[in-house]
Design a protein around this motif. Structure first.
Motif, PDB file in Angstrom:
ATOM      1  N   ASP A   1     -34.259   1.186  17.659  1.00 31.10           N
ATOM      2  CA  ASP A   1     -35.289   2.203  17.878  1.00 31.10           C
ATOM      3  C   ASP A   1     -35.907   2.708  16.580  1.00 31.10           C
ATOM      4  O   ASP A   1     -37.113   2.975  16.528  1.00 31.10           O
ATOM      5  CB  ASP A   1     -34.721   3.387  18.669  1.00 31.10           C
ATOM      6  N   ASP A   2     -35.109   2.852  15.518  1.00 30.65           N
ATOM      7  CA  ASP A   2     -35.641   3.344  14.242  1.00 30.65           C
ATOM      8  C   ASP A   2     -36.695   2.386  13.686  1.00 30.65           C
ATOM      9  O   ASP A   2     -37.776   2.811  13.264  1.00 30.65           O
ATOM     10  CB  ASP A   2     -34.526   3.543  13.218  1.00 30.65           C
ATOM     11  N   ALA A   3     -36.377   1.110  13.659  1.00 34.22           N
ATOM     12  CA  ALA A   3     -37.331   0.121  13.148  1.00 34.22           C
ATOM     13  C   ALA A   3     -38.557   0.042  14.049  1.00 34.22           C
ATOM     14  O   ALA A   3     -39.692   0.001  13.560  1.00 34.22           O
ATOM     15  CB  ALA A   3     -36.664  -1.245  13.028  1.00 34.22           C
ATOM     16  N   TYR A   4     -38.336   0.050  15.346  1.00 33.29           N
ATOM     17  CA  TYR A   4     -39.461   0.008  16.287  1.00 33.29           C
ATOM     18  C   TYR A   4     -40.398   1.200  16.060  1.00 33.29           C
ATOM     19  O   TYR A   4     -41.620   1.051  15.983  1.00 33.29           O
ATOM     20  CB  TYR A   4     -38.962  -0.014  17.734  1.00 33.29           C
ATOM     21  N   GLY A   5     -39.830   2.385  15.903  1.00 32.11           N
ATOM     22  CA  GLY A   5     -40.629   3.575  15.658  1.00 32.11           C
ATOM     23  C   GLY A   5     -41.404   3.503  14.360  1.00 32.11           C
ATOM     24  O   GLY A   5     -42.580   3.849  14.298  1.00 32.11           O
ATOM     25  N   ALA A   6     -40.743   3.034  13.291  1.00 31.05           N
ATOM     26  CA  ALA A   6     -41.392   2.954  11.981  1.00 31.05           C
ATOM     27  C   ALA A   6     -42.548   1.952  11.981  1.00 31.05           C
ATOM     28  O   ALA A   6     -43.624   2.241  11.458  1.00 31.05           O
ATOM     29  CB  ALA A   6     -40.364   2.585  10.917  1.00 31.05           C
ATOM     30  N   PHE A   7     -42.327   0.777  12.574  1.00 31.17           N
ATOM     31  CA  PHE A   7     -43.382  -0.228  12.607  1.00 31.17           C
ATOM     32  C   PHE A   7     -44.514   0.178  13.540  1.00 31.17           C
ATOM     33  O   PHE A   7     -45.676  -0.017  13.220  1.00 31.17           O
ATOM     34  CB  PHE A   7     -42.810  -1.602  12.982  1.00 31.17           C
ATOM     35  N   SER A   8     -44.169   0.750  14.683  1.00 31.06           N
ATOM     36  CA  SER A   8     -45.206   1.199  15.625  1.00 31.06           C
ATOM     37  C   SER A   8     -46.074   2.288  15.004  1.00 31.06           C
ATOM     38  O   SER A   8     -47.284   2.306  15.209  1.00 31.06           O
ATOM     39  CB  SER A   8     -44.557   1.720  16.917  1.00 31.06           C
ATOM     40  N   ALA A   9     -45.466   3.179  14.226  1.00 30.26           N
ATOM     41  CA  ALA A   9     -46.221   4.246  13.573  1.00 30.26           C
ATOM     42  C   ALA A   9     -47.240   3.688  12.585  1.00 30.26           C
ATOM     43  O   ALA A   9     -48.320   4.278  12.401  1.00 30.26           O
ATOM     44  CB  ALA A   9     -45.278   5.209  12.854  1.00 30.26           C
TER      45      ALA A   9
END
Length: 168
Positions: free
Chosen positions: A158-166
């Motif tokens: 979730d952390d990586a997904y959130g960072a890349f999506s942002a």
């Protein structure tokens, strides 16, 4: 088009998946180990051939090279060696090179769809927010003059997904 998904890069149905490889090209942990395990011996055999010929000393950081994808649903694996994070030395250009050179190899192969992991954010300790910023900016820049139709960032947590999506 650039997109993010939360998932397993070894399950992506794209022309090429990018492997966050170690310089030996002979497998390892994380994404590298998963790709080699699921892709099978064909990938390792081609990596060994590369080591025996062009990359006897290993693949340099930031460079990229392709092999078969073996039993993966993709056609090719593009191996790239990410930089290890350093708080005392700016290695951002090497991380950008991983993405730039992987896209160049994909274009040379005739690929139109590519999936990337979050390169260097595992055991190489690159901060995920910084990695996302560098990766997305580099891909956006490179796609301007590219025949690629899709670049997908496949994020494991979730952390990586959130960072890349942002960043998108």
């Amino acid at each position: 088009m650039i997109e993010t998904v939360r998932g397993d890069i070894t399950e992506q149905r794209v022309d090429a998946v990018v492997n966050a490889a170690n310089s030996s090209l002979l497998g390892g942990g994380g994404v590298d180990g998963a790709i080699h395990r699921k892709g099978g011996e064909e990938i390792l055999a081609e990596c060994r051939a590369l080591r025996a010929s062009k990359y006897g000393g290993g693949l340099p950081t930031g460079q990229a090279v392709a092999t078969t994808a073996g039993r993966l649903p993709a056609r090719w694996v593009i191996h790239t060696v990410g930089p290890v994070w350093s708080s005392s030395e700016d290695r951002s250009s090497l991380l950008a090179d991983c993405h730039r050179n992987s896209l160049r190899v994909a274009a040379e192969l005739g690929a139109s769809t590519v999936a990337f992991p979050a390169i260097s954010t595992g055991v190489y300790r690159w901060p995920v927010e910084s990695a996302a910023e560098i990766a997305v900016a580099t891909v956006k820049e490179e796609l301007r003059d590219s025949s690629l139709t899709l670049v997908r960032f496949v994020l494991f947590d979730d952390d990586a997904y959130g960072a890349f999506s942002a960043q998108l």
